[in-house]
Write a protein that holds these residues in place. Structure first.
Motif, PDB file in Angstrom:
ATOM      1  N   PHE A 264       1.025  -1.221  -0.053  1.00  0.00           N
ATOM      2  CA  PHE A 264       0.336   0.259   0.104  1.00  0.00           C
ATOM      3  C   PHE A 264       0.743   1.990  -0.105  1.00  0.00           C
ATOM      4  CE2 PHE A 264      -2.643  -3.650   2.051  1.00  0.00           C
ATOM      5  CZ  PHE A 264      -3.809  -3.255   1.537  1.00  0.00           C
ATOM      6  N   ASP A 265       0.558   2.391  -0.564  1.00  0.00           N
ATOM      7  CA  ASP A 265       1.415   3.465  -0.602  1.00  0.00           C
ATOM      8  C   ASP A 265       1.061   4.042   0.174  1.00  0.00           C
ATOM      9  OD1 ASP A 265       2.295   4.177  -3.714  1.00  0.00           O
ATOM     10  OD2 ASP A 265       0.402   2.793  -4.326  1.00  0.00           O
ATOM     11  N   ALA A 266      -0.304   3.735   1.331  1.00  0.00           N
ATOM     12  CA  ALA A 266      -0.471   5.392   2.314  1.00  0.00           C
ATOM     13  C   ALA A 266      -1.456   4.339   3.186  1.00  0.00           C
ATOM     14  CB  ALA A 266      -0.755   6.563   2.095  1.00  0.00           C
ATOM     15  N   VAL A 267      -1.741   4.439   4.206  1.00  0.00           N
ATOM     16  CA  VAL A 267      -2.195   3.903   5.491  1.00  0.00           C
ATOM     17  C   VAL A 267      -2.783   5.032   6.238  1.00  0.00           C
ATOM     18  CG1 VAL A 267      -2.181   2.514   7.320  1.00  0.00           C
ATOM     19  CG2 VAL A 267      -0.956   1.586   5.878  1.00  0.00           C
ATOM     20  N   ILE A 268      -4.104   4.907   6.360  1.00  0.00           N
ATOM     21  CA  ILE A 268      -5.188   5.047   6.923  1.00  0.00           C
ATOM     22  C   ILE A 268      -5.404   4.596   7.978  1.00  0.00           C
ATOM     23  CG2 ILE A 268      -7.160   7.309   7.182  1.00  0.00           C
ATOM     24  CD1 ILE A 268      -6.696   7.329   3.706  1.00  0.00           C
ATOM     25  N   VAL A 269      -5.571   5.551   9.551  1.00  0.00           N
ATOM     26  CA  VAL A 269      -5.932   5.015  11.099  1.00  0.00           C
ATOM     27  C   VAL A 269      -7.192   6.361  10.861  1.00  0.00           C
ATOM     28  CG1 VAL A 269      -5.418   4.845  13.272  1.00  0.00           C
ATOM     29  CG2 VAL A 269      -4.008   4.017  11.402  1.00  0.00           C
ATOM     30  N   ALA A 270      -8.002   6.166  11.367  1.00  0.00           N
ATOM     31  CA  ALA A 270      -8.852   6.838  11.986  1.00  0.00           C
ATOM     32  C   ALA A 270     -10.195   6.948  12.869  1.00  0.00           C
ATOM     33  CB  ALA A 270     -10.113   7.443  10.326  1.00  0.00           C
ATOM     34  N   GLY A 271      -9.744   7.223  14.072  1.00  0.00           N
ATOM     35  CA  GLY A 271     -10.505   7.428  15.233  1.00  0.00           C
ATOM     36  C   GLY A 271     -10.842   6.142  15.806  1.00  0.00           C
ATOM     37  N   PRO A 272      -9.412   5.600  15.864  1.00  0.00           N
ATOM     38  CA  PRO A 272      -9.655   3.853  16.591  1.00  0.00           C
ATOM     39  C   PRO A 272     -10.362   4.183  18.302  1.00  0.00           C
ATOM     40  CG  PRO A 272      -7.540   4.288  16.921  1.00  0.00           C
ATOM     41  CD  PRO A 272      -8.099   5.287  15.807  1.00  0.00           C
ATOM     42  N   ARG A 273     -11.688   3.285  18.486  1.00  0.00           N
ATOM     43  CA  ARG A 273     -12.211   3.049  19.580  1.00  0.00           C
ATOM     44  C   ARG A 273     -11.308   2.443  20.311  1.00  0.00           C
ATOM     45  NH1 ARG A 273     -13.192   7.179  17.317  1.00  0.00           N
ATOM     46  NH2 ARG A 273     -15.324   8.514  17.105  1.00  0.00           N
ATOM     47  N   ASP A 274     -10.623   1.470  19.997  1.00  0.00           N
ATOM     48  CA  ASP A 274     -10.488   0.698  20.961  1.00  0.00           C
ATOM     49  C   ASP A 274      -8.668  -0.190  21.198  1.00  0.00           C
ATOM     50  OD1 ASP A 274     -13.087  -1.083  21.503  1.00  0.00           O
ATOM     51  OD2 ASP A 274     -12.692  -1.366  20.287  1.00  0.00           O
ATOM     52  N   GLY A 275      -7.719  -0.229  21.657  1.00  0.00           N
ATOM     53  CA  GLY A 275      -6.652  -0.208  21.693  1.00  0.00           C
ATOM     54  C   GLY A 275      -6.257  -0.992  20.651  1.00  0.00           C
ATOM     55  N   TYR A 276      -4.631  -1.106  19.957  1.00  0.00           N
ATOM     56  CA  TYR A 276      -3.886  -1.373  19.108  1.00  0.00           C
ATOM     57  C   TYR A 276      -3.312  -2.363  20.097  1.00  0.00           C
ATOM     58  CZ  TYR A 276      -4.880   0.793  14.668  1.00  0.00           C
ATOM     59  OH  TYR A 276      -5.818   1.267  13.949  1.00  0.00           O
ATOM     60  N   ALA A 277      -2.625  -3.512  19.955  1.00  0.00           N
ATOM     61  CA  ALA A 277      -1.696  -4.474  20.758  1.00  0.00           C
ATOM     62  C   ALA A 277       0.203  -4.261  20.467  1.00  0.00           C
ATOM     63  CB  ALA A 277      -2.117  -5.420  19.992  1.00  0.00           C
ATOM     64  N   ASP A 278       0.642  -4.194  20.593  1.00  0.00           N
ATOM     65  CA  ASP A 278       1.937  -4.326  20.506  1.00  0.00           C
ATOM     66  C   ASP A 278       1.844  -4.659  19.032  1.00  0.00           C
ATOM     67  OD1 ASP A 278       2.699  -2.852  22.624  1.00  0.00           O
ATOM     68  OD2 ASP A 278       4.009  -4.788  23.809  1.00  0.00           O
ATOM     69  N   ARG A 279       2.086  -6.122  18.663  1.00  0.00           N
ATOM     70  CA  ARG A 279       2.465  -6.392  17.405  1.00  0.00           C
ATOM     71  C   ARG A 279       1.712  -5.343  16.456  1.00  0.00           C
ATOM     72  NH1 ARG A 279      -0.911  -8.643  14.035  1.00  0.00           N
ATOM     73  NH2 ARG A 279       0.241 -10.641  13.457  1.00  0.00           N
ATOM     74  N   GLU A 280       0.521  -4.885  16.730  1.00  0.00           N
ATOM     75  CA  GLU A 280       0.106  -4.330  15.826  1.00  0.00           C
ATOM     76  C   GLU A 280       0.881  -2.680  15.429  1.00  0.00           C
ATOM     77  OE1 GLU A 280      -4.684  -5.370  15.842  1.00  0.00           O
ATOM     78  OE2 GLU A 280      -4.062  -4.007  17.396  1.00  0.00           O
ATOM     79  N   VAL A 281       1.327  -2.538  16.356  1.00  0.00           N
ATOM     80  CA  VAL A 281       2.193  -1.907  16.656  1.00  0.00           C
ATOM     81  C   VAL A 281       3.182  -1.156  15.702  1.00  0.00           C
ATOM     82  CG1 VAL A 281       3.343   0.428  18.141  1.00  0.00           C
ATOM     83  CG2 VAL A 281       0.995  -0.094  18.340  1.00  0.00           C
TER      84      VAL A 281
END
Length: 588
Positions: A264-281
């Motif tokens: 992907f040329d870009a990734v959008i994170v738009a208003g998460p309501r749940d936390g991101y796990a360490d592996r996702e970070v």
């Protein structure tokens, strides 16, 4: 002493003396004949050079007639003829005539560099004779965002008004597109809007042409499964980007490696309501370290506006798991909310009429209408954008990272730290302006440069403990950060229940530039030296002092009209005088 061989008979013969002027005329004829031949040779050379080579020299201080390399690259890829309809036509006042000429001039420059011919014609939709056909065509133009502008002008001492369409339609053999060319911030004067529109002509026109000639769209990922974009399920983002990108919804939990994101040329994170796990970070971090581009729109406080009626509710902070990552990159989204006196409206139910709920737009300072933009190409000349429940951003030290604020709050703002009371009843009275004592708070930041991984000198997540491709520093990469994810959510039309495009507010009389802002952000992130770079052109406004013009009118008329004529006459008289003095004595 040597002497030239001079004939005494020649000097003493009056007949031969009379023949001398004829010889001088013959010499002059030969001289002018040689000069004429030389000029013809030079002209032939220039014509041959023009036929076999193409070159243009821009002698203006601002490079007004020069094109960006990206524009030239797009024009060289055109393989079919293009037709352009300039809709701005008819009798126009001075400023609009200048704008019209600049549109035509820009297209002529495009044609000079294009691989296929670009033909131009003027077409006024208001001159369509059939009323039904005219209305249908105006509706068709609205699909491209070309809405009519009411032009006021003074003709013969009387005020007149008529509709104009300051846009163009561009077509090739199979497709057609178009767009509005007269754009600007509502706080600008008409002269400033015209000047900005002239500056952006290259960008607007080449953007339309690129849509017709592009062979393949780039890919953009929109992260899901963390409560992002609950209201419209990403409709606003997809609708805004569909013309230029293929938008994919990507559940980050299912990604097995960073390679799954690198496509992907870009990734959008738009208003998460749940936390991101360490592996996702870790996946987002390593995507950035390998040259990826991120748009992070994160709400640090959670609030449910459905509970804002009655006694109200409270906005409190929650952990998204992205705070440490952003801090490492050079910014911190604060756990607060901004209120601004330049605000939007929230629809509340004020009662029932029959079986229909009556909605009343409530002034809502938490909906910040931002119209103070930086001069960066992303936001240059952008109209006002609306953010819903946005937080402030502070910068922190991050070596090698350049931090550029893009959008600010207004002149009368205030910051409310958590926990923040959110209640509609607080708006039953007019806000106390004295409390809004802060101004121009940064709301959006662009981060560029050499990033350091948040996992530098830390244990890696368990599933990536032995990742051989782990990178501690970035190879390029860029991030745009804002403390609000709701600005990417579209509002539902109350009558149909369907979401509308970003920036459109059904219950308001105005719209906002959220859609264009998102498009500009992605274009810059994906290719900072590409099409967005064409927006960097700057033209200086050089208005005349009208009072001084009126006072010095006669003087400049004499200098520009009478003086050149007098100079030519004087030069002619002087030449005649010296010519008679030179040759008059010889004739005698």
């Amino acid at each position: 002493m040597d002497h030239f061989p001079v004939s005494i008979d020649h000097l003493n013969d009056p007949k031969k003396m009379r023949e001398q002027p004829l010889n001088i005329r013959q010499i002059r004829k030969k001289h002018w004949g040689g000069t004429l031949v030389f000029l013809l040779i030079v002209l032939a050379f220039i014509l041959a050079l023009d036929h076999f080579t193409q070159f243009r020299i821009d002698l203006t201080e601002e490079n007004r007639y020069s094109l960006h390399p990206f524009t030239k690259d797009v024009l060289e890829t055109i393989d079919t003829p293009l037709e352009v309809d300039i809709l701005l036509s008819g009798k126009l006042p001075g400023g609009m005539r200048r704008f019209q000429r600049n549109i035509e001039s820009t297209l002529e420059t495009f044609n000079a560099y294009s691989n296929a011919p670009i033909t131009v014609r003027y077409f006024n939709p208001m001159e369509i004779n059939d009323k039904g056909e005219k209305e249908e065509y105006i509706i068709y133009l609205a699909e491209f965002g070309i809405n009519p502008t009411n032009l006021f002008a003074t003709e013969n001492g009387a005020q007149t008004s008529r509709l104009i369409f300051p846009g163009v339609i561009i077509r090739n053999a199979t497709h057609e597109t178009g767009g509005l060319l007269l754009k600007g911030n509502r706080g600008m004067s008409p002269d400033q809007i015209l000047n900005l529109s002239v500056e952006n002509l290259e960008y607007e026109l080449i953007n339309m042409i690129r849509k017709l000639t592009r062979k393949k769209k780039r890919a953009v990922a929109m992260i899901t499964n963390h409560g992002e974009l609950q209201e419209d399920q990403g409709y606003g983002v997809v609708e805004a980007l569909s013309e230029d990108y293929e938008v994919y919804k990507v559940p980050l939990q299912q990604a097995k490696s960073v390679d799954d994101l690198l496509s992907f040329d870009a990734v959008i994170v738009a208003g998460p309501r749940d936390g991101y796990a360490d592996r996702e970070v870790y996946l987002l971090d390593q995507y950035l370290m390998r040259g990826g581009k991120l748009l992070l729109c994160v709400d640090p406080l959670a609030v449910d506006l459905a509970k804002a009626g009655g006694d109200g509710t409270v906005a409190v902070g929650f952990e998204t798991g992205l705070d440490r990552m952003l801090f490492k990159y050079g910014v911190r989204i604060n756990k607060d909310l901004v209120q601004d006196m330049n605000f939007g409206y929230y629809p509340v139910v004020a009662g029932e009429f029959g079986d229909q709920s009556q909605l009343v737009p409530l002034p809502w300072p938490f909906y910040v209408v931002a119209n103070t933009m930086s001069e960066h190409v992303i936001t240059k000349g952008l109209d006002q954008a609306m953010f819903r429940m946005i937080s402030t951003i502070d910068t922190v030290k991050a070596s090698g990272v350049q931090k550029t604020p893009l959008i600010y709050s207004g002149r009368y703002s205030r910051v409310m730290s958590q926990p923040v009371r959110v209640a509609f009843e607080d708006m039953s009275q007019e806000p106390d302006v004295s409390l809004f004592d802060q101004r121009h708070l940064p709301l959006v930041y662009l981060l560029e440069g050499d990033f350091s991984s948040v996992f530098q000198n830390r244990f890696l997540p368990k599933s990536f403990e032995n990742d051989p491709d782990f990178a501690e520093t970035s190879d390029g990469g860029a991030i745009i950060v804002t403390g609000d994810g709701d600005w990417l959510q579209s509002v539902n039309d109350r009558s149909t229940g369907d979401p509308v495009p970003l920036g459109v507010v059904p219950y308001a009389e105005t719209s906002f530039a959220n859609r264009e802002l998102l498009q500009n952000m992605l274009k810059y992130l994906v290719d900072p030296n590409g099409i967005m770079a064409t927006r960097s052109k700057e033209l200086k406004i050089r208005p005349l002092d009208k009072k001084k013009v009126q006072e010095d009118k006669a003087k400049w008329q004499v200098l520009n009209v009478a003086l050149p004529v007098v100079l030519v006459l004087l030069i002619g008289l002087v030449k005649i005088y010296f010519r008679r003095r030179k040759y008059g004595n010889k004739v005698e």
